[in-house]
Design an enzyme around this catalytic site. Structure first.
Site, PDB file in Angstrom:
ATOM      1  N   ARG A 160       0.810  -1.223   0.000  1.00 11.02           N
ATOM      2  CA  ARG A 160       0.000   0.000   0.000  1.00 11.02           C
ATOM      3  C   ARG A 160       0.845   1.276   0.000  1.00 11.02           C
ATOM      4  O   ARG A 160       0.482   2.278   0.595  1.00 11.02           O
ATOM      5  CB  ARG A 160      -0.975   0.019   1.183  1.00 11.02           C
ATOM      6  CG  ARG A 160      -1.947  -1.128   1.220  1.00 11.02           C
ATOM      7  CD  ARG A 160      -2.862  -1.150  -0.013  1.00 11.02           C
ATOM      8  NE  ARG A 160      -3.744  -2.303   0.076  1.00 11.02           N
ATOM      9  CZ  ARG A 160      -3.449  -3.523  -0.384  1.00 11.02           C
ATOM     10  NH1 ARG A 160      -2.282  -3.730  -0.983  1.00 11.02           N
ATOM     11  NH2 ARG A 160      -4.293  -4.516  -0.259  1.00 11.02           N
ATOM     12  N   SER A 237     -11.170   0.444   2.850  1.00  7.00           N
ATOM     13  CA  SER A 237     -10.446   0.187   4.095  1.00  7.00           C
ATOM     14  C   SER A 237      -9.766   1.464   4.567  1.00  7.00           C
ATOM     15  O   SER A 237      -8.934   2.028   3.856  1.00  7.00           O
ATOM     16  CB  SER A 237      -9.401  -0.911   3.889  1.00  7.00           C
ATOM     17  OG  SER A 237     -10.032  -2.125   3.532  1.00  7.00           O
ATOM     18  N   GLU A 328      -5.066   4.660   5.560  1.00 15.09           N
ATOM     19  CA  GLU A 328      -4.754   4.369   4.162  1.00 15.09           C
ATOM     20  C   GLU A 328      -5.018   5.558   3.247  1.00 15.09           C
ATOM     21  O   GLU A 328      -4.263   5.803   2.323  1.00 15.09           O
ATOM     22  CB  GLU A 328      -5.559   3.146   3.702  1.00 15.09           C
ATOM     23  CG  GLU A 328      -5.158   2.626   2.356  1.00 15.09           C
ATOM     24  CD  GLU A 328      -5.698   1.228   2.087  1.00 15.09           C
ATOM     25  OE1 GLU A 328      -6.111   0.968   0.939  1.00 15.09           O
ATOM     26  OE2 GLU A 328      -5.709   0.399   3.013  1.00 15.09           O
TER      27      GLU A 328
END
Length: 336
Positions: A160, A237, A328
């Protein structure tokens, strides 16, 4: 003024000082360069699916990337070079490749946003990451006002993350992927997806079959956008799965990652006392009723409400397990 809440999947965020829509790569470069030359702050926005904008909005220029175009080049080794303009809707790209009989991207189905954002975040799902198939990006360097083709190997792609994340120094203009060239999916690596498909991990299936299974799984978690479903008013998320040296609980699920272990953030959240639907301030925001990793706007929320809920969850996990979850999405004009 244009409210940025209209341009984000959270449907949160205040007004833009100035909003321009750039319909091709040259226009993206022109608008960003113009704002830089004028000394204005710049926010480059795609689908608004991975951004949290402050209630006060953004005082500078918002450049909305709306460039389109997909070019498919079949190569002598049987593989396919797929070149995609940054403003293309990502799931439309995945759907087009699958419809064209090309496997590779199917496990990334249903992810909202535009293609230019996928290498920044090294988007991943169900055992596949963008890094698996990324060949290069065309990048506008704001410091030098030049465009160059940057190989995937030079982007620092990790879980990520990439060298592009957390900085606005470069703007992705187009993205290139190398697909295997056949109609089979990538090997099914994710246990939940393998169970859904009724196959052993490592098996391939027709890409179209894998895509439908992924979409069904995502819908069940409220992870496919639906204007009528507040569980999908989110950034997906909100927290990344933490990677640590050692799991604090021997019974905790984990995955090995380069000599360390990755822990499921959803498990940590639920075992810290936060159930699906856990409300934030005034019930205006809440954890999704289907997936505790998604922080959702229930229709009347504000960014301040969402951040308060995120802090409550982050602090609860830290108090219970000594692990600090990291957000995130990109936070614009706000912080946890």
């Amino acid at each position: 003024m244009q409210s940025l809440s209209d341009l984000t999947t959270l449907r949160l965020g205040g007004p833009a000082g100035r909003l321009v829509e750039a319909t091709d790569a040259a226009a993206v470069v022109q608008e960003v360069h113009k704002a830089d030359a004028a000394g204005e702050p710049v926010l480059v926005l795609g689908g608004g699916s991975n951004v949290v904008v402050a209630d006060s909005g953004f005082e500078g220029t918002v450049v909305r990337v709306a460039s389109t175009g997909i070019v498919t080049d079949r190569r002598s080794d049987g593989s396919v070079l797929l070149t995609v303009e940054a403003g293309e809707n990502w799931d439309d790209v995945v759907a087009a490749t699958v419809a064209d009989g090309l496997g590779g991207l199917e496990c990334l189905s249903g992810i909202p946003g535009r293609t230019g954002a996928t290498p920044v975040q090294n988007v991943g799902a169900y055992g596949v990451e963008v890094a698996t198939l990324l060949e290069s990006v065309d990048l506008y360097d704001r410091a030098t006002a030049t465009v160059s083709r940057v190989p995937a190997a030079d982007l620092g792609l990790g879980y990520r993350t990439s060298t592009l994340k957390g900085t606005d120094a470069g703007v992705v203009l187009r993205v290139r992927f190398v697909l295997p060239g056949g109609g089979a999916s990538m090997p099914i690596a994710y246990a939940e997806l393998a169970r859904t498909l009724g196959v052993d991990p490592g098996t391939t299936v027709p890409a179209a079959v894998a895509r439908e299974a992924v979409l069904d799984l995502r819908r069940g978690k409220g992870m496919v956008l639906d204007a009528a479903d507040h569980d999908t008013w989110s950034v997906g998320s909100f927290f990344t799965n933490p990677v640590v040296d050692e799991a604090p609980d021997p019974e905790m699920p984990r995955w090995p990652v380069d000599g360390r272990v990755k822990l499921p953030a959803a498990w940590l959240i639920q075992h810290s006392g936060f159930a699906p639907g856990h409300p934030g301030p005034g019930g205006r925001v809440a954890l999704s009723t289907r997936h505790v990793l998604a922080l959702t706007n229930r229709g009347e929320g504000r960014t301040a409400d969402l951040l308060a809920l995120a802090r409550t969850v982050r602090d609860g996990v830290r108090d219970r397990f000594g692990i600090t979850l990291e957000p995130e999405p990109v936070l614009v004009g706000c912080r946890l």
